[in-house]
Design an enzyme around this catalytic site. Sequence first.
Site, mmCIF file in Angstrom:
data_model
loop_
_atom_site.group_PDB
_atom_site.id
_atom_site.type_symbol
_atom_site.label_atom_id
_atom_site.label_comp_id
_atom_site.label_asym_id
_atom_site.label_seq_id
_atom_site.Cartn_x
_atom_site.Cartn_y
_atom_site.Cartn_z
ATOM 1 N N HIS A 67 0.842 -1.206 0.000
ATOM 2 C CA HIS A 67 0.000 0.000 0.000
ATOM 3 C C HIS A 67 0.869 1.246 0.000
ATOM 4 C CE1 HIS A 67 0.496 -1.564 4.090
ATOM 5 N NE2 HIS A 67 0.566 -0.309 4.495
HETATM 6 P P1 AMP Z 1 1.460 0.552 7.444
HETATM 7 O O1 AMP Z 1 2.136 0.901 8.710
HETATM 8 O O2 AMP Z 1 2.170 1.126 6.255
HETATM 9 O O3 AMP Z 1 1.170 -0.927 7.282
HETATM 10 O O4 AMP Z 1 0.070 1.306 7.462
HETATM 11 C C1 AMP Z 1 -1.174 0.659 7.486
HETATM 12 C C2 AMP Z 1 -2.253 1.720 7.382
HETATM 13 O O5 AMP Z 1 -3.506 1.054 7.269
HETATM 14 C C3 AMP Z 1 -2.352 2.627 8.595
HETATM 15 O O6 AMP Z 1 -2.254 3.983 8.143
HETATM 16 C C4 AMP Z 1 -3.714 2.307 9.205
HETATM 17 O O7 AMP Z 1 -4.358 3.444 9.717
HETATM 18 C C5 AMP Z 1 -4.483 1.746 8.038
HETATM 19 N N1 AMP Z 1 -5.488 0.729 8.362
HETATM 20 C C6 AMP Z 1 -5.449 -0.198 9.347
HETATM 21 N N2 AMP Z 1 -6.521 -1.021 9.254
HETATM 22 C C7 AMP Z 1 -7.245 -0.605 8.187
HETATM 23 C C8 AMP Z 1 -8.441 -1.049 7.558
HETATM 24 N N3 AMP Z 1 -9.106 -2.113 8.023
HETATM 25 N N4 AMP Z 1 -8.909 -0.369 6.478
HETATM 26 C C9 AMP Z 1 -8.225 0.710 5.995
HETATM 27 N N5 AMP Z 1 -7.088 1.172 6.537
HETATM 28 C C10 AMP Z 1 -6.598 0.522 7.614
#
Ligand code: AMP
Length: 202
Positions: free
Chosen positions: A115
Amino acid sequence: MASKRKSDNDSDEEKKPVKKVPHWKGGLLTSMHDSDAQVYTDDDVIIIKDKYPKATYHFLVMPKENIPNLKSLTKDNVELLQHMHEKGKEMAEKADPDLQFRLGYHAIPSMSHLHLHVISQDFDSPCLKNKKHWNSFTTEYFIESEEIIEELKKNGKVVKDVNHSQELLKKPLRCHVCKKEQPTIPALKKHIKEHNYKKSKH
Ligand code: AMP
Ligand code: ZN
């Protein structure tokens, strides 16, 4: 003899426990397929709003193809990453053309499935609660999308030093604009409000 050793190895492989991904790590995959969470989709990517946004605007650009993380990338993915970057930039422009954004990846993501973060630089959000949140977006833990694309083009893979990245999250709180150290998250939040996050006009 050699053939015996081979068959021993084969059976060892079979006995290896399957590495299970914790349930919560798959949350992005669920959100990705939730039409209410999607803000853009085409043949190759889906963009969703981050469920816990760390700024006024915080999107996640994800490939439809199953790519777990940066380590899984190969030279064949360069075009896809460029497409993710372009679509992320367009989303930022659409959200607020005057606001500054950064596009990048976390060195060690917590969630599974590749992502790209597209995040406005005001960091004005109640979901931004701790030093780990702050440092993950304002130190080198946040790696520019263009830097990842260049590394992939050059080396055919993306390699990150896990120990060094983890240390970055422990750094003192520092304003991302003027670099002044701040004692606490509330003090930092008050301080960053004094800055202007509008793009400078030339
Ligand atoms: P990372 O540290 O790059 O893995 O970031 C993961 C991101 O996903 C964080 O900014 C979270 O706020 C976001 N996140 C966590 N759970 C969900 C979810 N179920 N749907 C959408 N975003 C999410
Ligand atoms: Zn400052």
